[in-house]
Enzyme design. Structure first.
Site, PDB file in Angstrom:
ATOM      1  N   SER A  42      -2.975 -23.550  10.384  1.00 25.66           N
ATOM      2  CA  SER A  42      -1.465 -23.529  10.956  1.00 25.66           C
ATOM      3  C   SER A  42      -0.947 -22.094  11.143  1.00 25.66           C
ATOM      4  O   SER A  42       0.014 -22.080  12.006  1.00 25.66           O
ATOM      5  CB  SER A  42      -0.446 -24.152   9.951  1.00 25.66           C
ATOM      6  OG  SER A  42      -0.457 -23.546   8.950  1.00 25.66           O
ATOM      7  N   LYS A  64       3.826 -20.003   5.726  1.00 29.27           N
ATOM      8  CA  LYS A  64       4.586 -20.041   7.162  1.00 29.27           C
ATOM      9  C   LYS A  64       5.441 -18.719   7.324  1.00 29.27           C
ATOM     10  O   LYS A  64       5.553 -17.981   6.389  1.00 29.27           O
ATOM     11  CB  LYS A  64       5.454 -21.328   6.920  1.00 29.27           C
ATOM     12  CG  LYS A  64       4.837 -22.495   6.829  1.00 29.27           C
ATOM     13  CD  LYS A  64       3.846 -22.860   7.888  1.00 29.27           C
ATOM     14  CE  LYS A  64       3.143 -24.299   7.391  1.00 29.27           C
ATOM     15  NZ  LYS A  64       1.878 -24.614   8.138  1.00 29.27           N
TER      16      LYS A  64
END
Length: 183
Positions: free
Chosen positions: A39, A80
């Protein structure tokens, strides 16, 4: 005999102090983490080992574009990038990030944008479409992975409570060939 006992006691004390200090440093200051998944590609790769700085958020909020580690809803820790801070409006139009109406460059995405020949890296959206609010709520963050097409982030799990943030990370220490400080 007494000298041997004294020397053994000194070594035991030194070992206990070292173990105690290591535990304190790991629990309160820095901890290792392994990147699990794709990701955050191309910035981070599956299996990268990083250091999480737990001190970075004990004194304040994250900055926009910091890479953070937080406890996700499914009892996992996620890595993230911070996109929206409390009070921000966030939207994407034609692969351009707008925060509070201002366009932002995201140089860490250029490599992937150049490889795309079938649409956009990041689909168009507004914050209201993703979280049901016009602005990022107080004490929360809107986060996204750099691999926008394949990232489970705030577009899917909602905003992240600041209390769930473990810390920031920007140092890859393993594998050796990839050692670097991420900007």
């Amino acid at each position: 005999m007494a000298k041997q006992k004294n020397e053994l006691w000194e070594w035991t004390k030194a070992l206990l102090i070292a173990v105690g200090l290591a535990a304190l440093i790991r629990y309160f200051l820095f901890t290792p983490i392994v990147v699990d998944g794709l990701s955050m590609m191309p910035t981070l790769h599956n299996g990268d080992r990083m250091i999480v700085n737990k001190l970075s958020y004990s004194v304040g909020e994250p900055d926009r574009f910091d890479i953070i580690v937080f406890h996700a809803p499914e009892q996992k820790d996620y890595i993230k990038r911070v996109i929206g801070l409390p009070g921000d409006t966030v939207k994407y139009i034609d692969d351009v990030l707008y925060v509070n109406g201002e366009a932002y460059d995201e140089p860490y995405l250029e490599e992937y944008k150049e490889q795309i020949d079938d649409g956009l890296l990041t689909e168009d959206f507004t914050l209201a479409e993703k979280i049901g609010r016009e602005t990022v709520p107080e004490n929360t963050l809107f986060v996204m992975g750099d691999n926008r097409r394949f990232s489970k982030d705030s577009r899917h799990i909602g905003v992240v409570e600041v209390d769930e943030v473990i810390g920031s990370t920007n140092v890859i220490y393993w594998p050796i060939k990839d050692i670097e400080v991420i900007k």
